[in-house]
Design a protein around this motif. Structure first.
Motif, PDB file in Angstrom:
ATOM      1  N   TYR A 125       0.833  -1.210   0.000  1.00 32.43           N
ATOM      2  CA  TYR A 125       0.000   0.000   0.000  1.00 32.43           C
ATOM      3  C   TYR A 125       0.867   1.259   0.000  1.00 32.43           C
ATOM      4  CZ  TYR A 125      -3.086   3.710   1.564  1.00 32.43           C
ATOM      5  OH  TYR A 125      -3.763   4.895   1.663  1.00 32.43           O
ATOM      6  N   GLN A 126       1.897   1.271   0.860  1.00 35.78           N
ATOM      7  CA  GLN A 126       2.783   2.430   0.923  1.00 35.78           C
ATOM      8  C   GLN A 126       3.500   2.649  -0.409  1.00 35.78           C
ATOM      9  OE1 GLN A 126       4.962   0.972   4.371  1.00 35.78           O
ATOM     10  NE2 GLN A 126       4.536   2.906   5.416  1.00 35.78           N
ATOM     11  N   VAL A 127       3.980   1.566  -0.997  1.00 35.62           N
ATOM     12  CA  VAL A 127       4.684   1.670  -2.273  1.00 35.62           C
ATOM     13  C   VAL A 127       3.737   2.179  -3.356  1.00 35.62           C
ATOM     14  CG1 VAL A 127       5.905   0.385  -4.068  1.00 35.62           C
ATOM     15  CG2 VAL A 127       6.391  -0.070  -1.655  1.00 35.62           C
ATOM     16  N   ALA A 128       2.525   1.651  -3.367  1.00 35.82           N
ATOM     17  CA  ALA A 128       1.536   2.093  -4.354  1.00 35.82           C
ATOM     18  C   ALA A 128       1.275   3.590  -4.204  1.00 35.82           C
ATOM     19  CB  ALA A 128       0.243   1.300  -4.189  1.00 35.82           C
ATOM     20  N   LYS A 129       1.118   4.027  -2.974  1.00 37.02           N
ATOM     21  CA  LYS A 129       0.837   5.438  -2.705  1.00 37.02           C
ATOM     22  C   LYS A 129       2.025   6.315  -3.098  1.00 37.02           C
ATOM     23  CE  LYS A 129      -0.812   8.387   1.007  1.00 37.02           C
ATOM     24  NZ  LYS A 129      -1.060   8.529   2.421  1.00 37.02           N
ATOM     25  N   ASP A 130       3.235   5.866  -2.773  1.00 36.73           N
ATOM     26  CA  ASP A 130       4.436   6.656  -3.037  1.00 36.73           C
ATOM     27  C   ASP A 130       4.817   6.690  -4.523  1.00 36.73           C
ATOM     28  OD1 ASP A 130       4.628   7.106  -0.312  1.00 36.73           O
ATOM     29  OD2 ASP A 130       6.244   5.659   0.005  1.00 36.73           O
ATOM     30  N   THR A 131       4.549   5.612  -5.251  1.00 41.46           N
ATOM     31  CA  THR A 131       5.005   5.515  -6.639  1.00 41.46           C
ATOM     32  C   THR A 131       3.925   5.808  -7.668  1.00 41.46           C
ATOM     33  OG1 THR A 131       4.496   3.151  -6.795  1.00 41.46           O
ATOM     34  CG2 THR A 131       6.721   3.753  -6.043  1.00 41.46           C
ATOM     35  N   GLY A 132       2.668   5.726  -7.247  1.00 39.31           N
ATOM     36  CA  GLY A 132       1.585   5.917  -8.198  1.00 39.31           C
ATOM     37  C   GLY A 132       1.216   4.650  -8.953  1.00 39.31           C
ATOM     38  N   ILE A 133       1.869   3.536  -8.608  1.00 38.13           N
ATOM     39  CA  ILE A 133       1.514   2.242  -9.212  1.00 38.13           C
ATOM     40  C   ILE A 133       0.326   1.706  -8.427  1.00 38.13           C
ATOM     41  CG2 ILE A 133       2.269  -0.115  -9.701  1.00 38.13           C
ATOM     42  CD1 ILE A 133       5.160   0.971  -9.793  1.00 38.13           C
ATOM     43  N   ALA A 134      -0.767   1.452  -9.110  1.00 39.54           N
ATOM     44  CA  ALA A 134      -1.995   1.027  -8.432  1.00 39.54           C
ATOM     45  C   ALA A 134      -1.784  -0.267  -7.645  1.00 39.54           C
ATOM     46  CB  ALA A 134      -3.111   0.830  -9.455  1.00 39.54           C
ATOM     47  N   GLN A 135      -2.419  -0.331  -6.492  1.00 38.49           N
ATOM     48  CA  GLN A 135      -2.342  -1.534  -5.669  1.00 38.49           C
ATOM     49  C   GLN A 135      -2.855  -2.755  -6.431  1.00 38.49           C
ATOM     50  OE1 GLN A 135      -4.023  -0.552  -1.740  1.00 38.49           O
ATOM     51  NE2 GLN A 135      -2.894  -2.309  -1.003  1.00 38.49           N
ATOM     52  N   SER A 136      -3.852  -2.551  -7.265  1.00 36.52           N
ATOM     53  CA  SER A 136      -4.391  -3.673  -8.041  1.00 36.52           C
ATOM     54  C   SER A 136      -3.348  -4.220  -9.011  1.00 36.52           C
ATOM     55  CB  SER A 136      -5.645  -3.241  -8.802  1.00 36.52           C
ATOM     56  OG  SER A 136      -5.345  -2.197  -9.709  1.00 36.52           O
ATOM     57  N   VAL A 137      -2.487  -3.354  -9.524  1.00 40.94           N
ATOM     58  CA  VAL A 137      -1.411  -3.797 -10.416  1.00 40.94           C
ATOM     59  C   VAL A 137      -0.433  -4.671  -9.635  1.00 40.94           C
ATOM     60  CG1 VAL A 137       0.561  -3.014 -11.795  1.00 40.94           C
ATOM     61  CG2 VAL A 137      -1.632  -1.829 -11.968  1.00 40.94           C
ATOM     62  N   LEU A 138      -0.066  -4.221  -8.441  1.00 40.22           N
ATOM     63  CA  LEU A 138       0.841  -5.005  -7.601  1.00 40.22           C
ATOM     64  C   LEU A 138       0.214  -6.348  -7.251  1.00 40.22           C
ATOM     65  CD1 LEU A 138       2.069  -2.180  -5.191  1.00 40.22           C
ATOM     66  CD2 LEU A 138       3.225  -3.051  -7.222  1.00 40.22           C
ATOM     67  N   SER A 139      -1.061  -6.346  -6.980  1.00 35.33           N
ATOM     68  CA  SER A 139      -1.782  -7.582  -6.667  1.00 35.33           C
ATOM     69  C   SER A 139      -1.790  -8.530  -7.864  1.00 35.33           C
ATOM     70  CB  SER A 139      -3.211  -7.247  -6.241  1.00 35.33           C
ATOM     71  OG  SER A 139      -3.932  -8.420  -5.995  1.00 35.33           O
ATOM     72  N   ASP A 140      -1.992  -7.981  -9.057  1.00 31.93           N
ATOM     73  CA  ASP A 140      -1.976  -8.813 -10.264  1.00 31.93           C
ATOM     74  C   ASP A 140      -0.614  -9.449 -10.479  1.00 31.93           C
ATOM     75  OD1 ASP A 140      -4.620  -8.280 -10.764  1.00 31.93           O
ATOM     76  OD2 ASP A 140      -4.246  -6.833 -12.372  1.00 31.93           O
ATOM     77  N   TRP A 141       0.446  -8.736 -10.142  1.00 30.86           N
ATOM     78  CA  TRP A 141       1.790  -9.323 -10.248  1.00 30.86           C
ATOM     79  C   TRP A 141       1.936 -10.469  -9.257  1.00 30.86           C
ATOM     80  CZ3 TRP A 141       5.041  -4.203  -9.885  1.00 30.86           C
ATOM     81  CH2 TRP A 141       4.838  -3.440 -11.031  1.00 30.86           C
TER      82      TRP A 141
END
Length: 68
Positions: A17-33
């Motif tokens: 969540y922190q990385v998503a917020k800091d980088t602008g990469i959506a949490q859903s994208v990280l979840s898909d990975w």
């Protein structure tokens, strides 16, 4: 690749969540990975590499040790 990302999260005491917020990469994208639904594109890997202070190649390095 996600295994490497998870290692960086632990090492830097961050959450996805922190990385998503800091980088602008959506949490859903990280979840898909994580689930293998998609693979990261070069632009996203570049953002993560810069964020964590590693090279893009870090995500592609093989961490398995071969036994001979």
């Amino acid at each position: 690749m996600y295994k490497k990302f998870a290692e960086l999260l632990a090492k830097h005491h961050k959450t996805a969540y922190q990385v998503a917020k800091d980088t602008g990469i959506a949490q859903s994208v990280l979840s898909d990975w994580k689930t293998g639904r998609s693979k990261p594109k070069a632009d996203k890997l570049k953002i993560l590499a810069e964020y964590f202070g590693v090279t893009i190649d870090y995500f592609y390095e093989d961490t398995t040790v071969s036994v001979q």
